[in-house]
Structure formats: C-alpha cells, structure tokens
Design a protein around this motif. Sequence first.
Motif, PDB file in Angstrom:
ATOM      1  N   ALA A 349     -22.375  -0.801  26.816  1.00 33.08           N
ATOM      2  CA  ALA A 349     -22.697  -0.182  25.523  1.00 33.08           C
ATOM      3  C   ALA A 349     -21.538   0.684  25.041  1.00 33.08           C
ATOM      4  CB  ALA A 349     -23.955   0.664  25.649  1.00 33.08           C
ATOM      5  N   HIS A 350     -21.188   0.514  23.779  1.00 31.18           N
ATOM      6  CA  HIS A 350     -20.198   1.347  23.100  1.00 31.18           C
ATOM      7  C   HIS A 350     -20.853   1.875  21.828  1.00 31.18           C
ATOM      8  CE1 HIS A 350     -16.457   0.040  25.311  1.00 31.18           C
ATOM      9  NE2 HIS A 350     -17.339  -0.869  25.702  1.00 31.18           N
ATOM     10  N   ARG A 351     -20.390   3.045  21.364  1.00 26.78           N
ATOM     11  CA  ARG A 351     -20.924   3.556  20.110  1.00 26.78           C
ATOM     12  C   ARG A 351     -20.023   4.649  19.568  1.00 26.78           C
ATOM     13  NH1 ARG A 351     -26.114   7.512  21.146  1.00 26.78           N
ATOM     14  NH2 ARG A 351     -25.820   7.834  18.905  1.00 26.78           N
ATOM     15  N   GLY A 352     -20.124   4.859  18.258  1.00 26.26           N
ATOM     16  CA  GLY A 352     -19.528   6.010  17.617  1.00 26.26           C
ATOM     17  C   GLY A 352     -20.619   7.008  17.295  1.00 26.26           C
ATOM     18  N   VAL A 353     -20.249   8.088  16.655  1.00 24.29           N
ATOM     19  CA  VAL A 353     -21.253   9.116  16.370  1.00 24.29           C
ATOM     20  C   VAL A 353     -22.252   8.680  15.313  1.00 24.29           C
ATOM     21  CG1 VAL A 353     -19.781  11.035  17.077  1.00 24.29           C
ATOM     22  CG2 VAL A 353     -19.700  10.238  14.700  1.00 24.29           C
ATOM     23  N   SER A 354     -21.893   7.726  14.472  1.00 20.72           N
ATOM     24  CA  SER A 354     -22.784   7.335  13.373  1.00 20.72           C
ATOM     25  C   SER A 354     -23.398   5.958  13.564  1.00 20.72           C
ATOM     26  CB  SER A 354     -22.011   7.363  12.046  1.00 20.72           C
ATOM     27  OG  SER A 354     -20.899   6.492  12.102  1.00 20.72           O
ATOM     28  N   SER A 355     -23.313   5.423  14.775  1.00 16.22           N
ATOM     29  CA  SER A 355     -23.844   4.078  15.007  1.00 16.22           C
ATOM     30  C   SER A 355     -24.668   4.056  16.288  1.00 16.22           C
ATOM     31  CB  SER A 355     -22.705   3.067  15.108  1.00 16.22           C
ATOM     32  OG  SER A 355     -21.859   3.378  16.207  1.00 16.22           O
ATOM     33  N   SER A 356     -25.563   3.083  16.360  1.00 13.48           N
ATOM     34  CA  SER A 356     -26.322   2.867  17.588  1.00 13.48           C
ATOM     35  C   SER A 356     -25.483   2.028  18.549  1.00 13.48           C
ATOM     36  CB  SER A 356     -27.644   2.166  17.268  1.00 13.48           C
ATOM     37  OG  SER A 356     -27.397   0.957  16.568  1.00 13.48           O
ATOM     38  N   PRO A 357     -25.815   1.991  19.821  1.00 13.75           N
ATOM     39  CA  PRO A 357     -24.996   1.253  20.794  1.00 13.75           C
ATOM     40  C   PRO A 357     -24.918  -0.236  20.494  1.00 13.75           C
ATOM     41  CG  PRO A 357     -26.496   2.771  21.903  1.00 13.75           C
ATOM     42  CD  PRO A 357     -26.917   2.731  20.460  1.00 13.75           C
ATOM     43  N   SER A 358     -23.788  -0.820  20.874  1.00 14.56           N
ATOM     44  CA  SER A 358     -23.590  -2.266  20.813  1.00 14.56           C
ATOM     45  C   SER A 358     -22.636  -2.653  21.935  1.00 14.56           C
ATOM     46  CB  SER A 358     -23.031  -2.689  19.451  1.00 14.56           C
ATOM     47  OG  SER A 358     -21.786  -2.065  19.218  1.00 14.56           O
ATOM     48  N   PRO A 359     -22.662  -3.912  22.383  1.00 19.34           N
ATOM     49  CA  PRO A 359     -21.845  -4.297  23.538  1.00 19.34           C
ATOM     50  C   PRO A 359     -20.361  -4.380  23.201  1.00 19.34           C
ATOM     51  CG  PRO A 359     -23.679  -5.830  23.196  1.00 19.34           C
ATOM     52  CD  PRO A 359     -23.569  -4.995  21.974  1.00 19.34           C
ATOM     53  N   GLY A 360     -19.535  -4.059  24.183  1.00 23.86           N
ATOM     54  CA  GLY A 360     -18.087  -4.171  24.055  1.00 23.86           C
ATOM     55  C   GLY A 360     -17.451  -4.141  25.434  1.00 23.86           C
ATOM     56  N   SER A 361     -16.176  -4.505  25.498  1.00 27.84           N
ATOM     57  CA  SER A 361     -15.491  -4.616  26.781  1.00 27.84           C
ATOM     58  C   SER A 361     -14.697  -3.356  27.101  1.00 27.84           C
ATOM     59  CB  SER A 361     -14.563  -5.830  26.768  1.00 27.84           C
ATOM     60  OG  SER A 361     -13.597  -5.699  25.737  1.00 27.84           O
ATOM     61  N   TYR A 362     -14.125  -3.318  28.309  1.00 33.54           N
ATOM     62  CA  TYR A 362     -13.286  -2.218  28.768  1.00 33.54           C
ATOM     63  C   TYR A 362     -11.873  -2.757  29.038  1.00 33.54           C
ATOM     64  CZ  TYR A 362     -17.843   0.002  29.345  1.00 33.54           C
ATOM     65  OH  TYR A 362     -19.103   0.498  29.121  1.00 33.54           O
ATOM     66  N   ASN A 363     -11.438  -2.722  30.286  1.00 30.06           N
ATOM     67  CA  ASN A 363     -10.108  -3.227  30.660  1.00 30.06           C
ATOM     68  C   ASN A 363     -10.207  -4.688  31.083  1.00 30.06           C
ATOM     69  OD1 ASN A 363      -8.749  -0.555  30.588  1.00 30.06           O
ATOM     70  ND2 ASN A 363     -10.065  -0.118  32.345  1.00 30.06           N
ATOM     71  N   LEU A 364      -9.824  -5.584  30.194  1.00 28.94           N
ATOM     72  CA  LEU A 364      -9.920  -7.017  30.464  1.00 28.94           C
ATOM     73  C   LEU A 364      -8.612  -7.562  31.026  1.00 28.94           C
ATOM     74  CD1 LEU A 364     -11.662  -8.127  27.167  1.00 28.94           C
ATOM     75  CD2 LEU A 364     -12.667  -8.330  29.453  1.00 28.94           C
ATOM     76  N   HIS A 365      -8.719  -8.528  31.932  1.00 28.44           N
ATOM     77  CA  HIS A 365      -7.514  -9.254  32.327  1.00 28.44           C
ATOM     78  C   HIS A 365      -7.864 -10.640  32.857  1.00 28.44           C
ATOM     79  CE1 HIS A 365      -8.551  -7.635  36.386  1.00 28.44           C
ATOM     80  NE2 HIS A 365      -7.946  -8.718  36.825  1.00 28.44           N
ATOM     81  N   LEU A 366      -6.952 -11.547  32.633  1.00 28.76           N
ATOM     82  CA  LEU A 366      -6.981 -12.883  33.224  1.00 28.76           C
ATOM     83  C   LEU A 366      -6.154 -12.812  34.497  1.00 28.76           C
ATOM     84  CD1 LEU A 366      -7.305 -16.034  33.270  1.00 28.76           C
ATOM     85  CD2 LEU A 366      -5.295 -16.116  31.760  1.00 28.76           C
ATOM     86  N   GLU A 367      -6.738 -13.163  35.623  1.00 30.65           N
ATOM     87  CA  GLU A 367      -6.007 -13.053  36.880  1.00 30.65           C
ATOM     88  C   GLU A 367      -4.826 -14.022  36.924  1.00 30.65           C
ATOM     89  OE1 GLU A 367      -8.493 -13.266  40.331  1.00 30.65           O
ATOM     90  OE2 GLU A 367      -9.324 -11.262  39.968  1.00 30.65           O
ATOM     91  N   ALA A 368      -3.798 -13.594  37.629  1.00 31.69           N
ATOM     92  CA  ALA A 368      -2.562 -14.372  37.712  1.00 31.69           C
ATOM     93  C   ALA A 368      -2.764 -15.668  38.499  1.00 31.69           C
ATOM     94  CB  ALA A 368      -1.473 -13.532  38.374  1.00 31.69           C
ATOM     95  N   GLY A 369      -1.938 -16.660  38.165  1.00 28.12           N
ATOM     96  CA  GLY A 369      -1.916 -17.908  38.913  1.00 28.12           C
ATOM     97  C   GLY A 369      -0.825 -17.877  39.972  1.00 28.12           C
ATOM     98  N   GLU A 370      -0.363 -19.044  40.378  1.00 28.42           N
ATOM     99  CA  GLU A 370       0.618 -19.145  41.464  1.00 28.42           C
ATOM    100  C   GLU A 370       2.018 -19.494  40.975  1.00 28.42           C
ATOM    101  OE1 GLU A 370      -0.923 -21.916  44.259  1.00 28.42           O
ATOM    102  OE2 GLU A 370      -2.642 -20.657  44.830  1.00 28.42           O
ATOM    103  N   LEU A 371       2.137 -20.175  39.843  1.00 28.15           N
ATOM    104  CA  LEU A 371       3.439 -20.614  39.362  1.00 28.15           C
ATOM    105  C   LEU A 371       4.176 -19.498  38.635  1.00 28.15           C
ATOM    106  CD1 LEU A 371       2.429 -24.088  37.848  1.00 28.15           C
ATOM    107  CD2 LEU A 371       3.432 -23.649  40.108  1.00 28.15           C
ATOM    108  N   THR A 372       5.491 -19.487  38.745  1.00 27.68           N
ATOM    109  CA  THR A 372       6.287 -18.582  37.926  1.00 27.68           C
ATOM    110  C   THR A 372       6.290 -19.108  36.486  1.00 27.68           C
ATOM    111  OG1 THR A 372       8.350 -19.775  38.223  1.00 27.68           O
ATOM    112  CG2 THR A 372       7.792 -18.116  39.901  1.00 27.68           C
ATOM    113  N   PRO A 373       6.597 -18.268  35.507  1.00 28.03           N
ATOM    114  CA  PRO A 373       6.689 -18.773  34.131  1.00 28.03           C
ATOM    115  C   PRO A 373       7.674 -19.936  34.003  1.00 28.03           C
ATOM    116  CG  PRO A 373       6.625 -16.393  34.117  1.00 28.03           C
ATOM    117  CD  PRO A 373       6.740 -16.798  35.551  1.00 28.03           C
ATOM    118  N   ARG A 374       8.769 -19.854  34.724  1.00 24.14           N
ATOM    119  CA  ARG A 374       9.762 -20.947  34.657  1.00 24.14           C
ATOM    120  C   ARG A 374       9.185 -22.241  35.214  1.00 24.14           C
ATOM    121  NH1 ARG A 374      14.875 -21.212  33.363  1.00 24.14           N
ATOM    122  NH2 ARG A 374      16.197 -22.881  34.195  1.00 24.14           N
TER     123      ARG A 374
END
Length: 462
Positions: A349-374
């Motif tokens: 739940a996230h909210r501001g002072v003038s709104s009721s709660p609604s869903p939202g995310s926090y610290n998102l990440h896609l986990e790393a793979g095995e290959l280098t970018p190259r």
Amino acid sequence: MISSPNSSTESVVSELFDQSALSELAGRLVEAAKRAGADDADAVAVRGVSQGVEVRDGRVEESERSEGDDVGLRVLVGRRQATVSTNDVGGDNVAKLAERAVAMARVAPEDRYVGLADPSLLAQNFPDLDLLDRVMPSTAELERRAVEAEAAGLAVKGVTKSGGASASTGISGMVLVTSTGFHGSYLRSSQGISMMAIVGDGTGMERDYDFSSALHGSDLMSPASIGRSAGERAVARANPRKVATCKVPVVFDPRVAGSLVGHVVSAANGAAIARKTSFLKDRLGQQLFAKGIRIVDDPLRMRGLRSQSFDAEGVATKKLAVIDDGVLTSWLLDSATARELGLTTTGHAHRGVSSSPSPGSYNLHLEAGELTPRELIADVEQGFYVTDLIGSGVNGVTGDYSRGASGFWIENGEITYPVSEITIAGHLIEMFKSLTPANDLAFRYGTNAPTVRIEGLTVGGL
C-alpha cells in the motif's frame, strides 16, 4: 557538510529529523475522528524538504529550497470512507478536520472492500535500513558539485556546450497512526547530481546526460565522473544514421532495461487486476519468462532508494519475487484490492495525504544472468542497442509495445554507429519469453536491471 558552525543553523537542521510533533499530531487526529463518530481512522503526516542548485556555463542559474509538513486523515463509517488533508492544524483545526471527514464519510457511497489493514499483519519490528544521512550538504557544496560535473562534461573532446548541471539534497518521511494501535514512522534522505552535455548545433545537435542519486552522500558517484560520462555519451551519439525497417534482436542498456521490469510490475498491480485492465489478468502462476528469470521487489534493502519496513497501512513489508524461475507468482496488493480479489495484502500500500491507499512497488530489480554484455551480443549479426526510449507507447490492457528509441547499431557482434528516430515494436508476452539478462546488474535507480537482450523485435526506420 553544513555550511555554518552557527548553533542555530545546526538546531534547525536537527529539527528536520525530529518527527515527534508529527507523531503527536497524527495521534490527535485519529482520536478526534473517533470522538466525531468514526468507526475507524488512520492519519498520515508527511514531511518534505528539498534543496537544489542548477548551474549553466559555470554560473548558478537557479537555487531553490522547499520545506513543509502535510497531514491527511482517513475515516471509516461502516463501509463508507472519506479522506481529507491540510497543512494548517493550529488551534481547534484538528477537531474541525475530523468532524468534516466524518460528515463526508457518512454521505459517501458504500464500498464493501474498504477498511483498515488486518491487525495481525501490522509491522511489529522496524529494522534500521540506514535510510538517513544526517550530514546535509550546504548550498555552497551543492553549487560546487554542479560546477564540477559541468566542467568535467565540457572538458570531453567534442562537447560543444552544456545543457546544465544540478545537485540536490532532500529529506522525506512519513508518520502513520491507526485506530487499531499501529504507530510507525520513517525518514529518508536523498542526494543527487546530474549533467547534460550537447554536441553539434542546429538540426545536427545531439545531447545526452548522466546522473547519480543515493540516500547517503558517500554512495554518490563523483561529480567529475557524472559530467565525464554525460559528455562521452553525447559525443558517441554525434552524426546518427537511419536504418531500414527490419526484425532483429534488440539489446537494452541498463539505463533503459528497467522499463521492462516496470511494465511487468505495472501489469501485476492488484488495482489493474481488479479492474481487469491488465494483459496479465489471467496469467497468475503461468510461465512468462525463461526458467531462472527472477524479478524481485525488496523493500528491506539497506540504503535502498525506496526502502521502508511498513507500508501505508502499517502492514509489514517483505521481499517478494513477482517473477520466480520465470513464473508470475503474485500480484502487488493493498488491503482493499486484496479483499476484492479474495487474497491477502502483500504489504504494497502507498498513499499521499489526500488519497486512500493503492498498490505500488518499492525497490525492483531483474536478477543478473550469466553472460557478460559483450557475450550477450557476440552472435548478433544485425541488431539494435537501445540507450534511450521516447514516449509511452505501451498498452497495459493488450500488452502491445511500441516505443521511440535511439542508440547504436550492432553489426557482427560489435556496437558500431549511432542511430536515431527509430521505433521498436512487439508484444510484451512474446518479449518476456525471449528475454535474456546479462551479468552487469548495478543498483543505481529505484528500478534496476542488467543489460537485456530480446529477440525478434520490429525496428522501424526508413
């Protein structure tokens, strides 16, 4: 560091870290609401302090500071709900605010899903996530950082002018008190540096930028490295070419790869699921990505830009793999959307002072793979490496994807010349199936991802 040793200045800064008055105020609001006839109530008090300096050509162009506390009160009368907010709570305004909120709730339409969070889910422990840097940079220090970043960008060979540089600092925080006995608060600091560099002129002008943001000043990248990176990025984009329309692998730079994570999580938001406006609405438990792919929301990461130990309803937060081994495992839920879907809140739940709660995310990440970018691009005969996305051409209902983009062309496994005025298009479900992450994940933003490769997107050019 604070610019003056004057004790009164230090006292003012110390007061910014003291939320006791806000806590007391939120408690009084909840008590006043109950006296006014509310069955339940919760109050949030939000603190926001920000200061920023912008420079151009070595001179301060703008210096701003804002500071304020705001409060919001949510009351429930049966299954009716109302929310009011103010920044003026002097005198008898607390009682008046509570009475007005209760009067509004009594004439509001009934909603069988509204209500405070289940008391058994409320946070009991508040781990120290190291969110607050108590050493605030002075205006002079912010100016120095911005000037240094700009000078480093202008020193890059080929950069013709500055698009400006900035440095900022701030504090944000929240106090939450509920009629079910929850009382929690947090404060987080923030600091940032950015610079934009320009090459060429007129219609041949190209620009690029870089920035760094962190809760603690010690975690910021140096101003010189930010400016130098912005300059080098801009120079690399000079004299872009066009390409013919084709279907090729597309590789997303980490700076833009996080947007793909955002599309997944937006579609997994419980509010969109309840409204049936998400292309993932019937796909819970299905394999969306290749095995091994994980997308994680971690509100408890130390020094995370969006970390907090409880949500806007007081529910304890926890680490959640929205995608685990390629499978969509969960929606992001607050209490109301969870009730509507017959589930339990996930503490989002996230909210501001003038709104009721609604869903939202926090610290998102896609986990790393095995290959280098190259290694990720080594077998690409013809492809597109995206560094910037333009516009918001993503349909959350259908999953259709179309974005303006610029970046570099890939030939025989090598990044070659810059390209611009490109459109990339596909469908998110098909894109997810072919997504391959590299091993270069770094936590620089609120949503983070490594370099990502996606097969067979349509690249629209000439």
